[in-house]
Design an enzyme around this catalytic site. Sequence first.
Site, PDB file in Angstrom:
ATOM      1  N   ASP A 145       0.906  -1.148   0.000  1.00 16.30           N
ATOM      2  CA  ASP A 145       0.000   0.000   0.000  1.00 16.30           C
ATOM      3  C   ASP A 145       0.942   1.193   0.000  1.00 16.30           C
ATOM      4  O   ASP A 145       1.935   1.211   0.740  1.00 16.30           O
ATOM      5  CB  ASP A 145      -0.849  -0.025   1.282  1.00 16.30           C
ATOM      6  CG  ASP A 145      -1.870   1.096   1.315  1.00 16.30           C
ATOM      7  OD1 ASP A 145      -1.456   2.269   1.220  1.00 16.30           O
ATOM      8  OD2 ASP A 145      -3.065   0.819   1.425  1.00 16.30           O
ATOM      9  N   SER A 146       0.676   2.208  -0.796  1.00 16.30           N
ATOM     10  CA  SER A 146       1.685   3.275  -0.950  1.00 16.30           C
ATOM     11  C   SER A 146       1.904   4.068   0.332  1.00 16.30           C
ATOM     12  O   SER A 146       2.890   4.792   0.454  1.00 16.30           O
ATOM     13  CB  SER A 146       1.333   4.193  -2.108  1.00 16.30           C
ATOM     14  OG  SER A 146       0.270   5.040  -1.775  1.00 16.30           O
ATOM     15  N   SER A 147       1.013   3.918   1.326  1.00 13.86           N
ATOM     16  CA  SER A 147       1.249   4.573   2.618  1.00 13.86           C
ATOM     17  C   SER A 147       2.489   3.984   3.292  1.00 13.86           C
ATOM     18  O   SER A 147       3.073   4.595   4.181  1.00 13.86           O
ATOM     19  CB  SER A 147       0.053   4.386   3.544  1.00 13.86           C
ATOM     20  OG  SER A 147      -1.088   4.867   2.914  1.00 13.86           O
ATOM     21  N   THR A 177      -2.245   5.266  -4.931  1.00 10.70           N
ATOM     22  CA  THR A 177      -2.471   6.694  -5.211  1.00 10.70           C
ATOM     23  C   THR A 177      -2.093   7.601  -4.033  1.00 10.70           C
ATOM     24  O   THR A 177      -1.795   8.771  -4.239  1.00 10.70           O
ATOM     25  CB  THR A 177      -3.956   6.941  -5.559  1.00 10.70           C
ATOM     26  OG1 THR A 177      -4.751   6.453  -4.485  1.00 10.70           O
ATOM     27  CG2 THR A 177      -4.347   6.274  -6.846  1.00 10.70           C
ATOM     28  N   ASP A 178      -2.127   7.027  -2.799  1.00 12.58           N
ATOM     29  CA  ASP A 178      -1.957   7.902  -1.625  1.00 12.58           C
ATOM     30  C   ASP A 178      -0.649   8.682  -1.641  1.00 12.58           C
ATOM     31  O   ASP A 178      -0.621   9.864  -1.300  1.00 12.58           O
ATOM     32  CB  ASP A 178      -2.057   7.080  -0.328  1.00 12.58           C
ATOM     33  CG  ASP A 178      -3.480   6.603  -0.076  1.00 12.58           C
ATOM     34  OD1 ASP A 178      -4.395   7.128  -0.733  1.00 12.58           O
ATOM     35  OD2 ASP A 178      -3.672   5.695   0.763  1.00 12.58           O
TER      36      ASP A 178
HETATM   37  N1  LIG Z   1      -6.062   4.056  -4.371  1.00 15.07           N
HETATM   38  C1  LIG Z   1      -4.992   3.641  -3.736  1.00 15.07           C
HETATM   39  O1  LIG Z   1      -4.119   3.111  -4.345  1.00 15.07           O
HETATM   40  C2  LIG Z   1      -4.924   3.885  -2.232  1.00 15.07           C
HETATM   41  C3  LIG Z   1      -4.053   2.922  -1.482  1.00 15.07           C
HETATM   42  N2  LIG Z   1      -4.220   3.088  -0.085  1.00 15.07           N
HETATM   43  C4  LIG Z   1      -2.577   3.139  -1.805  1.00 15.07           C
HETATM   44  O2  LIG Z   1      -2.137   4.254  -1.851  1.00 15.07           O
HETATM   45  O3  LIG Z   1      -1.861   2.179  -1.941  1.00 15.07           O
END
Ligand SMILES: NC(=O)C[C@H](N)C(=O)O
Length: 653
Positions: A145-147, A177-178
């Site tokens: 997860d990009s977080s 996306t994060d």
């Molecule tokens: N839409 C996403 O990809 C959000 C996800 N939590 C991420 O950043 O990995």
Amino acid sequence: MAESSFNNLTSLARALSQPKLELPELNEVSPTRPGVQVHRRRLLSSCNSVESTNEPLVSPSEEARVLVINTGGTIGMTIHDNVLAPKANAFVKSLRKLPILHDEAYAQQTCLYDYYSSESTLVLPMCKDCKRIIYTVLEYSPLLDSSNMTPDDWGRIGKDIEKNYQNYDGFVILHGTDTMAYTASALSFMCEHLGKPIVLTGSQVPIYEMRNDGRGNLLGALLIAGQFVIPEVCLYFYNKLYRGNRVTKVDAGSFNAFSSPNLQPLATAEVDITINWDTVWRSNTTAKFQVSTELNRNVGLIRLFPGITAATVRAFLQPPMEGVVLETYGSGNAPDNRPDLLEELKKATDSGVIIVNCTQCLRGTVCTSYATGKVLIEAGLVAGGDMTPEAALSKLSYVLAKKELDLEAKKKLMSQNLRGEMNVDLAGAKLCLSNSRFIQVIAKSLSVSCKEELQAIRDALTPPLACAAAKIGDVEALEALREMGTNLCLGDYDGRTPLHVAACEGHLKVVQYLLRHGATVYAKDRFGDTPLCNAVRFRHKEVVKLLRQTGAHFSRDKLEEAGTELCSLAASSDLEGLEIWSLAGADLYKPGYDGQTAIQVAQDSGKKEVVAFLVQIMSSNYKTVFGEFNSCDDDDDDEVNEMLCVCMPPPPG
Ligand SMILES: NC(=O)C[C@H](N)C(=O)O
């Protein structure tokens, strides 16, 4: 400026009308490709499972290759215990079942998996222009997860791109996306002298779900990375391509999740994919691509708010902090009635912390219209212009890691535009060619009225004009065209750029000029040829050297066909040809279609001077790669002998 540019163009037009001058002849500069893709053809013919379809087989010159690096994110997530988390080893399997993202019939027909020795290689259905985009997915473990991403992950992505740079036309990074805006910004700085597209994308809904945005985003990113030489780190989302260091995530629940508030999109994918070439970053270098993974971690972001205490600011600015992005109000303002706060900022900048002033507003730039902005300059802050906080933070991290620079040089870099992340020239907007008299005169005589028609004329006229200037080696004319806003990396009706033409003609000075002013060594014309192929064909040694120095390389298919070409050059004792192919990066050990190497062909036909010549090049290439060998050293002698044995045929009997 307009007048002098017009005069230059007039002289160019006059020069063009002189009888002794030849316009670029397409046949002359666009060689056909004899003996193409021997290796792939051999594979094709040995492939038994060919099923006949109505689609024509595409020759590899019409194929583009893209590397997809899957780092994680929602696009590849599934639900476990009621929450979304990345699922390993499922992505490629699922893509295989999606006809818009993989054409299994074509893969079987062309022995794709054997040729690329990879089950993770897939192929898109035929594009509009009959091109095939072949892509290989490199899945990271663990998927994140990009977080959870850190600068170490940016470094890993950068290194993987660097390692695979020569083998692909473009790169797609699948990412959550994060924190995608942070990764895109960081990669834009880490990738130095970038000449190929790197496109980050992901989705808000997993690709496995019925209604999702992942398929469209991945498809769009692949089409852009495979079809256009956009030398930038970009982000593709919801039908738009943005410059990576200009975006910010603005919506947690919409497919339209990103915004690029201070720069219009680089491209839009609607009925057609339209590239806004005026905005695309132009390379201006003769240096090779490299990735700098050194990043300084002692950086941070702090957002001003009414009533913030001096103690909070002091605590934040304590060592080991070395660089801070201060998010200020409006056009870069802070309270000028708070000496306690300003003193803390001044103390930090005096002790060598770089503080960059960025606005909290989504759109707009930092300037000194207010007294409340001026106090920050007095406190030693660097104006961050219209940079996003994400871009400013990663730029700080990149610049602070440059150990060879002193503090002043680092501050200077922070206020300069390095990768299109900020607009430092808002006041002196450039004269645009569509405004120039030259184009207007033509437009008038054609009764053109609207802006779109004017632009169409400009786009049709200026690439051939630039090609004509390149043909006669007229740097001044090119400079005049550039000053009027011409994009010198654009190609003519056959995709031939001024760099192709200058490479054919062997105009080294023009090649140098073009490389420093936006030309790309990776441009392919409609025949699949790059400027390097052209310089080799017309045997311009110095141009070949300069293009190689800038990172030009043969495609995989061209390298495959090199063996046969080298054998035929050896058979005809063409030493000049052999030298130039070697300079261009061809492997002299590469066998031709019948398994013989050039040196074996020369040996068999008794061409001693060719054998001697090849041995000489091979040993000097060897020295370049492995260093000078000492002839007194027996081990080194053995190594050289061993090398020569490999290239020599076995003794008779
Ligand atoms: N839409 C996403 O990809 C959000 C996800 N939590 C991420 O950043 O990995």
